[in-house]
Design a protein around this motif. Structure first.
Motif, mmCIF file in Angstrom:
data_model
loop_
_atom_site.group_PDB
_atom_site.id
_atom_site.type_symbol
_atom_site.label_atom_id
_atom_site.label_comp_id
_atom_site.label_asym_id
_atom_site.label_seq_id
_atom_site.Cartn_x
_atom_site.Cartn_y
_atom_site.Cartn_z
ATOM 1 N N TRP A 90 0.811 -1.211 0.000
ATOM 2 C CA TRP A 90 0.000 0.000 0.000
ATOM 3 C C TRP A 90 0.852 1.272 0.000
ATOM 4 O O TRP A 90 1.951 1.292 0.527
ATOM 5 N N VAL A 91 0.301 2.322 -0.593
ATOM 6 C CA VAL A 91 0.785 3.684 -0.402
ATOM 7 C C VAL A 91 -0.123 4.310 0.646
ATOM 8 O O VAL A 91 -1.338 4.405 0.453
ATOM 9 N N ILE A 92 0.470 4.706 1.782
ATOM 10 C CA ILE A 92 -0.306 5.226 2.911
ATOM 11 C C ILE A 92 0.025 6.703 3.084
ATOM 12 O O ILE A 92 1.190 7.073 3.216
ATOM 13 N N LEU A 93 -0.991 7.545 3.089
ATOM 14 C CA LEU A 93 -0.817 8.986 3.211
ATOM 15 C C LEU A 93 -1.700 9.531 4.323
ATOM 16 O O LEU A 93 -2.775 8.971 4.599
ATOM 17 N N VAL A 94 -1.242 10.618 4.945
ATOM 18 C CA VAL A 94 -2.118 11.380 5.838
ATOM 19 C C VAL A 94 -2.140 12.814 5.330
ATOM 20 O O VAL A 94 -1.141 13.329 4.819
ATOM 21 N N THR A 95 -3.284 13.450 5.486
ATOM 22 C CA THR A 95 -3.439 14.808 4.969
ATOM 23 C C THR A 95 -4.393 15.602 5.842
ATOM 24 O O THR A 95 -5.256 15.037 6.539
ATOM 25 N N SER A 96 -4.231 16.905 5.792
ATOM 26 C CA SER A 96 -5.161 17.810 6.468
ATOM 27 C C SER A 96 -6.198 18.363 5.498
ATOM 28 O O SER A 96 -7.089 19.118 5.911
ATOM 29 N N LEU A 97 -6.106 18.019 4.232
ATOM 30 C CA LEU A 97 -7.049 18.511 3.227
ATOM 31 C C LEU A 97 -8.400 17.834 3.395
ATOM 32 O O LEU A 97 -8.486 16.616 3.597
ATOM 33 N N ARG A 98 -9.450 18.593 3.255
ATOM 34 C CA ARG A 98 -10.794 18.073 3.484
ATOM 35 C C ARG A 98 -11.313 17.315 2.258
ATOM 36 O O ARG A 98 -11.062 17.725 1.110
ATOM 37 N N PRO A 99 -12.072 16.230 2.476
ATOM 38 C CA PRO A 99 -12.578 15.446 1.338
ATOM 39 C C PRO A 99 -13.543 16.214 0.446
ATOM 40 O O PRO A 99 -13.645 15.928 -0.742
ATOM 41 N N GLU A 100 -14.218 17.203 0.994
ATOM 42 C CA GLU A 100 -15.138 17.980 0.155
ATOM 43 C C GLU A 100 -14.378 18.907 -0.793
ATOM 44 O O GLU A 100 -14.946 19.386 -1.785
ATOM 45 N N ASP A 101 -13.100 19.167 -0.485
ATOM 46 C CA ASP A 101 -12.277 20.018 -1.354
ATOM 47 C C ASP A 101 -11.348 19.214 -2.251
ATOM 48 O O ASP A 101 -11.063 19.628 -3.384
ATOM 49 N N PHE A 102 -10.843 18.082 -1.743
ATOM 50 C CA PHE A 102 -9.895 17.248 -2.476
ATOM 51 C C PHE A 102 -10.331 15.792 -2.366
ATOM 52 O O PHE A 102 -10.391 15.238 -1.261
ATOM 53 N N THR A 103 -10.618 15.178 -3.493
ATOM 54 C CA THR A 103 -11.055 13.788 -3.508
ATOM 55 C C THR A 103 -9.880 12.858 -3.195
ATOM 56 O O THR A 103 -8.716 13.280 -3.137
ATOM 57 N N THR A 104 -10.196 11.582 -3.042
ATOM 58 C CA THR A 104 -9.145 10.574 -2.837
ATOM 59 C C THR A 104 -8.141 10.601 -3.985
ATOM 60 O O THR A 104 -6.925 10.577 -3.772
ATOM 61 N N ALA A 105 -8.652 10.654 -5.206
ATOM 62 C CA ALA A 105 -7.768 10.690 -6.378
ATOM 63 C C ALA A 105 -6.905 11.947 -6.378
ATOM 64 O O ALA A 105 -5.733 11.905 -6.784
ATOM 65 N N ASP A 106 -7.457 13.074 -5.903
ATOM 66 C CA ASP A 106 -6.688 14.314 -5.835
ATOM 67 C C ASP A 106 -5.495 14.173 -4.886
ATOM 68 O O ASP A 106 -4.384 14.623 -5.187
ATOM 69 N N ILE A 107 -5.725 13.557 -3.725
ATOM 70 C CA ILE A 107 -4.654 13.391 -2.735
ATOM 71 C C ILE A 107 -3.543 12.514 -3.297
ATOM 72 O O ILE A 107 -2.353 12.826 -3.174
ATOM 73 N N LEU A 108 -3.914 11.420 -3.937
ATOM 74 C CA LEU A 108 -2.911 10.530 -4.525
ATOM 75 C C LEU A 108 -2.144 11.236 -5.645
ATOM 76 O O LEU A 108 -0.920 11.079 -5.769
ATOM 77 N N ALA A 109 -2.847 12.024 -6.436
ATOM 78 C CA ALA A 109 -2.183 12.757 -7.524
ATOM 79 C C ALA A 109 -1.231 13.813 -6.969
ATOM 80 O O ALA A 109 -0.138 14.022 -7.504
#
Length: 322
Positions: free
Chosen positions: A240-259
């Protein structure tokens, strides 16, 4: 003075031949001893030139959110003492997108570690970093400065908690999501300071089969080299690629975070340019007064050349590949 210092620091002639060259071309009549003296005195001046070059390319607020990749690279210290102690100069850096250029440098020795908030935050920025920067207290500092982050994580990089403060078995979460291959959920990280747990968003994606197999092989080699038993959890997490973020899902989708995280390789390319195109190596002397200007001269040149980098790259297809 600048031409003389750059000729020495970026060339391979040494002090004596550089001084002879400067005299022969009519630049300045100077001895190698005098050149060394001036080199040792110009560190602060070169630092000011680097700061001015950075400031000239600072992003404008109208360009939208700044994506800032943070990482560090090292060059070895010279001399027997440096080699025996594995001593290095560490260049803490930020690489800014979409400007595609370095936006910050800080020079230390090996005693100064890599910290997420070492480089001052810019309000509204999105900071990308690898797993060495998963530092809850410093992540909280970024949030307090109105910045966001996307950081790579390992399965045991933190104390993972749920909303009630109970421990979360991250590898069990990964196994349960294996069929779907994606996770996007709230999670909390325990903080050593005793402050309330840091609320973040966990985003994980299963790697393609070939990449997962390579990660498992690497994990086995690391365990074998370290002489310890490889755990089942480590093998599971390697898929797996495991990430943590402070970006909100309503602003950045899952695909956005991975990109966003896939952009992190850009700073590695920046370091490659610094070392191959500009030729940054370990400073030849052991005296910090001459070593610092040597490195700063290379940093100044990469800043001056970055606007022209598309014309200097080896492959014209690089931009398309990016």
């Amino acid at each position: 003075m600048l031409r003389l210092i750059l000729a020495y620091c970026l060339g391979e002639k040494g002090l004596r031949l550089t001084a002879a060259w400067a005299t022969s071309v009519g630049l300045v009549d100077i001895s190698n001893v005098a050149l060394l003296y001036r080199l040792r005195q110009c560190g602060d001046w070169l630092a000011i030139l680097v700061e001015q070059a950075l400031a000239a390319a600072a992003p404008k607020a109208s360009r939208g959110r700044l994506i800032r990749i943070v990482d560090a690279t090292t060059v070895p210290k010279a001399g027997t003492s440096g080699r025996n102690k594995n001593a290095v100069w560490r260049i803490h850096s930020a690489f800014d997108l979409p400007q595609e250029r370095f936006g910050h440098f800080e020079l230390t020795d090996q005693r100064a570690g890599e910290t997420l908030d070492r480089i001052p935050a810019v309000a509204g920025e999105i900071r990308l970093a690898d797993r060495a920067y998963l530092q809850p207290e410093r992540m909280a500092h970024l949030v307090d400065a109105d910045a966001d982050f996307v950081i790579r994580a390992g399965w045991k990089s933190a104390r993972w908690l749920d909303a009630e403060g109970n421990l979360v078995d991250l590898t069990a979460e990964l196994r349960n999501a294996s069929a779907r291959g994606l996770i996007d959920r709230p999670i909390w990280i325990k903080r050593k300071s005793g402050a309330p747990p840091l609320a973040v968003r966990l985003v994980a994606a299963k790697k393609p089969a070939q990449a997962a197999a390579a990660a498992r092989r690497k994990a086995r080699r690391t365990a074998q080299k370290g002489g310890h038993q490889l755990s089942r959890q480590t093998l599971d997490a390697a898929d797996w690629v495991i990430l943590v973020t402070s970006l909100r899902p309503e602003d950045f989708t899952t695909a956005d975070i991975l990109a966003l995280y896939r952009l992190r390789w850009r700073i590695e390319l920046g370091f490659k340019r610094l070392k191959s195109l500009i030729g940054l190596k370990g400073p030849p002397g052991t005296d910090e007064r001459s070593a610092r200007p040597h490195i700063l001269a290379h940093l100044l040149i990469i800043l001056l050349l970055e606007p022209l980098v598309d014309e200097l790259e080896d492959s014209p297809r690089l931009a398309d590949a990016a």
